[in-house]
Design a protein around this motif. Structure first.
Motif, PDB file in Angstrom:
ATOM      1  N   TYR A  17       0.811  -1.219   0.000  1.00  0.00           N
ATOM      2  CA  TYR A  17       0.000   0.000   0.000  1.00  0.00           C
ATOM      3  C   TYR A  17       0.843   1.268   0.000  1.00  0.00           C
ATOM      4  O   TYR A  17       0.440   2.271  -0.581  1.00  0.00           O
ATOM      5  CB  TYR A  17      -1.012  -0.003   1.149  1.00  0.00           C
ATOM      6  N   LYS A  62      -9.413   6.248   4.203  1.00  0.00           N
ATOM      7  CA  LYS A  62     -10.714   6.671   3.678  1.00  0.00           C
ATOM      8  C   LYS A  62     -10.588   7.987   2.906  1.00  0.00           C
ATOM      9  O   LYS A  62     -11.115   8.125   1.808  1.00  0.00           O
ATOM     10  CB  LYS A  62     -11.716   6.813   4.819  1.00  0.00           C
ATOM     11  N   CYS A  65      -8.924   7.367  -0.421  1.00  0.00           N
ATOM     12  CA  CYS A  65      -9.841   6.687  -1.345  1.00  0.00           C
ATOM     13  C   CYS A  65     -10.799   7.684  -1.982  1.00  0.00           C
ATOM     14  O   CYS A  65     -11.008   7.658  -3.202  1.00  0.00           O
ATOM     15  CB  CYS A  65     -10.642   5.613  -0.616  1.00  0.00           C
ATOM     16  N   HIS A  69     -10.499   8.640  -5.783  1.00  0.00           N
ATOM     17  CA  HIS A  69     -11.602   7.896  -6.405  1.00  0.00           C
ATOM     18  C   HIS A  69     -11.221   6.439  -6.679  1.00  0.00           C
ATOM     19  O   HIS A  69     -11.433   5.919  -7.776  1.00  0.00           O
ATOM     20  CB  HIS A  69     -12.082   8.581  -7.697  1.00  0.00           C
ATOM     21  N   VAL A  70     -10.626   5.813  -5.663  1.00  0.00           N
ATOM     22  CA  VAL A  70     -10.274   4.391  -5.743  1.00  0.00           C
ATOM     23  C   VAL A  70     -10.794   3.703  -4.485  1.00  0.00           C
ATOM     24  O   VAL A  70     -11.110   4.356  -3.488  1.00  0.00           O
ATOM     25  CB  VAL A  70      -8.749   4.164  -5.875  1.00  0.00           C
ATOM     26  N   SER A  71     -10.878   2.391  -4.533  1.00  0.00           N
ATOM     27  CA  SER A  71     -11.346   1.637  -3.369  1.00  0.00           C
ATOM     28  C   SER A  71     -10.208   1.399  -2.384  1.00  0.00           C
ATOM     29  O   SER A  71      -9.031   1.421  -2.762  1.00  0.00           O
ATOM     30  CB  SER A  71     -11.927   0.296  -3.808  1.00  0.00           C
ATOM     31  N   ALA A  72     -10.589   1.122  -1.151  1.00  0.00           N
ATOM     32  CA  ALA A  72      -9.597   0.732  -0.142  1.00  0.00           C
ATOM     33  C   ALA A  72      -8.944  -0.580  -0.554  1.00  0.00           C
ATOM     34  O   ALA A  72      -7.750  -0.779  -0.329  1.00  0.00           O
ATOM     35  CB  ALA A  72     -10.252   0.608   1.229  1.00  0.00           C
ATOM     36  N   ASP A  73      -9.726  -1.473  -1.170  1.00  0.00           N
ATOM     37  CA  ASP A  73      -9.158  -2.736  -1.657  1.00  0.00           C
ATOM     38  C   ASP A  73      -8.012  -2.476  -2.622  1.00  0.00           C
ATOM     39  O   ASP A  73      -6.988  -3.150  -2.579  1.00  0.00           O
ATOM     40  CB  ASP A  73     -10.218  -3.587  -2.357  1.00  0.00           C
ATOM     41  N   TYR A  74      -8.182  -1.487  -3.502  1.00  0.00           N
ATOM     42  CA  TYR A  74      -7.119  -1.171  -4.459  1.00  0.00           C
ATOM     43  C   TYR A  74      -5.863  -0.697  -3.728  1.00  0.00           C
ATOM     44  O   TYR A  74      -4.767  -1.196  -3.984  1.00  0.00           O
ATOM     45  CB  TYR A  74      -7.573  -0.107  -5.462  1.00  0.00           C
ATOM     46  N   LYS A  80      -9.184  -9.172  -6.248  1.00  0.00           N
ATOM     47  CA  LYS A  80     -10.569  -9.053  -6.699  1.00  0.00           C
ATOM     48  C   LYS A  80     -11.265 -10.385  -6.449  1.00  0.00           C
ATOM     49  O   LYS A  80     -10.629 -11.432  -6.407  1.00  0.00           O
ATOM     50  CB  LYS A  80     -10.610  -8.714  -8.196  1.00  0.00           C
TER      51      LYS A  80
END
Length: 86
Positions: A17, A62, A65, A69-74, A80
């Motif tokens: 990350y 948060k 993100c 404009h991306v997800s926390a998963d990303y 996925k």
């Protein structure tokens, strides 16, 4: 200390990350001070997130993100197709 910036899974390199938040910042041509201001912290403190010396708080995750404009998963590098939500 946070896990190293790049770990290996066999021959495959996995981006951590701290590398992702640096890449997102650089893609927007921003400096660390710009993002530190958005997060309400100092540049030196934010730098430690990118270096993997300090863990990124959930509140900052948060904010990043929403900003990028991306997800926390990303950002977290999660795969996925996880089983949740069902």
């Amino acid at each position: 200390m946070v896990k190293s910036a790049i770990s290996t899974n066999g021959d495959k390199k996995i981006m951590e990350y701290n590398d992702r938040i640096r890449a997102l910042r650089e893609d927007k041509n921003l400096n660390q001070k710009d993002i530190a201001t958005i997060l309400g912290t100092t540049q030196s403190y934010y730098s430690e997130y990118e270096l993997g010396k300090r863990q990124l708080p959930i509140a900052h995750l948060k904010t990043l993100c929403l900003y990028y404009h991306v997800s926390a998963d990303y950002i977290l590098g999660l795969p996925k197709g996880l089983d949740w939500p069902r």
